[in-house]
Scaffold this motif. Structure first.
Motif, PDB file in Angstrom:
ATOM      1  N   LYS A 127     162.582 -28.600  23.631  1.00  0.00           N
ATOM      2  CA  LYS A 127     162.517 -29.262  24.933  1.00  0.00           C
ATOM      3  C   LYS A 127     163.574 -30.360  25.086  1.00  0.00           C
ATOM      4  CE  LYS A 127     157.537 -28.404  25.460  1.00  0.00           C
ATOM      5  NZ  LYS A 127     157.734 -27.426  26.543  1.00  0.00           N
ATOM      6  N   LEU A 128     164.507 -30.450  24.153  1.00  0.00           N
ATOM      7  CA  LEU A 128     165.538 -31.492  24.244  1.00  0.00           C
ATOM      8  C   LEU A 128     166.440 -31.258  25.460  1.00  0.00           C
ATOM      9  CD1 LEU A 128     166.689 -31.855  20.513  1.00  0.00           C
ATOM     10  CD2 LEU A 128     165.256 -33.421  21.843  1.00  0.00           C
ATOM     11  N   PRO A 129     166.794 -32.344  26.184  1.00  0.00           N
ATOM     12  CA  PRO A 129     167.704 -32.201  27.328  1.00  0.00           C
ATOM     13  C   PRO A 129     169.121 -31.883  26.860  1.00  0.00           C
ATOM     14  CG  PRO A 129     167.193 -34.515  26.957  1.00  0.00           C
ATOM     15  CD  PRO A 129     166.322 -33.740  26.029  1.00  0.00           C
ATOM     16  N   ASP A 132     174.955 -30.952  31.072  1.00  0.00           N
ATOM     17  CA  ASP A 132     175.298 -29.972  32.098  1.00  0.00           C
ATOM     18  C   ASP A 132     176.592 -29.255  31.711  1.00  0.00           C
ATOM     19  OD1 ASP A 132     175.766 -28.491  34.342  1.00  0.00           O
ATOM     20  OD2 ASP A 132     175.782 -30.186  35.744  1.00  0.00           O
ATOM     21  N   SER A 194     175.431 -39.691  30.385  1.00  0.00           N
ATOM     22  CA  SER A 194     174.209 -38.964  30.021  1.00  0.00           C
ATOM     23  C   SER A 194     173.816 -39.249  28.580  1.00  0.00           C
ATOM     24  CB  SER A 194     174.397 -37.454  30.209  1.00  0.00           C
ATOM     25  OG  SER A 194     173.234 -36.754  29.797  1.00  0.00           O
ATOM     26  N   ALA A 196     171.755 -37.076  27.173  1.00  0.00           N
ATOM     27  CA  ALA A 196     171.382 -35.743  26.687  1.00  0.00           C
ATOM     28  C   ALA A 196     172.284 -35.335  25.518  1.00  0.00           C
ATOM     29  CB  ALA A 196     171.465 -34.732  27.825  1.00  0.00           C
TER      30      ALA A 196
END
Length: 243
Positions: A127-129, A132, A194, A196
């Motif tokens: 579930k890690l972001p 993009d 980000s 992420a």
């Protein structure tokens, strides 16, 4: 000699069977009629009196017998669990990934714990972001996050203008058409940030936890394959209890 994994396999069935037997014991002890018996004989007052046959009811359940049954059922369970727990003290294995021992001589009980934790961690990593993929990212050391390349866009402002259709004459005023014109008044420079992670890093972590989890499962099976010594503790416990 049996192996630990064989003892583990029969443990659940032994527990279920023992529970059924104990439930039956409990129910029988809750029925007073089964524990009771009588013997009645009738004697008339004189020889000419009515003669009645004797009556009797036998005791069907003896508490001592029921306790021995309970002890026998529990004794089997005690022995199975004792055999497993004694063996768990000795069951150990290395956790090896790609021929390299990550952990050595790990107890089987800890391997079970580790397997559960790694499974939860695997879910977390899934579930890690991820950054993009439509953007180009570079790591910004100063802010310790990822950043995009600067993107510049212009800012415009509508300015009213007038266009003379017909010049004024001595008989008619000038005819003027008004309109607006977009004029560039500045430039926006946008940089995205980000926290992420790059997809390749997430994929690397996912692969690592999968490989380690597989190694832990293999080590658990290896540890559970050791031969065990049957333990006989039930008889000792119930000889003391029901002496």
């Amino acid at each position: 000699m049996p192996k630990l994994n064989q003892i583990i396999a029969v443990e659940k069935g032994t527990k279920s069977r023992t529970q059924r037997e104990l439930t039956d014991v409990y129910h029988r002890l809750q029925k007073p009629a089964l524990l009771s018996g009588i013997s009645r004989t009738y004697q008339p007052n004189d020889d000419e009196g009515e003669t009645l046959p004797p009556e009797s009811t036998k005791v069907q359940v003896r508490t001592e017998d029921v306790l021995r049954e309970a002890g026998a059922a529990l004794s089997k369970l005690f022995d199975v669990v004792a055999t497993k727990d004694w063996a768990n003290c000795e069951a150990r294995a290395d956790v090896t990934v790609d021929g390299q021992a990550v952990l050595r001589d790990v107890p089987v009980t800890y391997l079970l714990f580790l397997e559960k934790q790694l499974t939860d961690l695997q879910t977390l990593i899934g579930k890690l972001p991820v950054l993009d993929a439509a953007e180009t990212w570079t790591f910004d050391e100063s802010s310790d996050v990822w950043r995009t390349e600067p993107v510049r866009t212009t800012r415009t402002k509508k300015v009213p203008r007038a266009h003379v259709l017909y010049e004024a004459t001595d008989k008619h005023p000038a005819q003027v058409e008004t309109y607006t014109e977009d004029i560039v008044v500045g430039t926006w420079t946008k940089v995205g940030f980000s926290g992420a992670m790059p997809a390749r890093r997430v994929n690397e972590l996912r692969e690592r936890v999968e490989r380690l989890l597989a190694a832990v499962k293999y080590a658990r099976e290896e540890a559970n394959g050791i031969e065990v010594t049957d333990q006989r503790v039930g008889d000792a416990v119930f000889r003391y209890l029901f002496a």
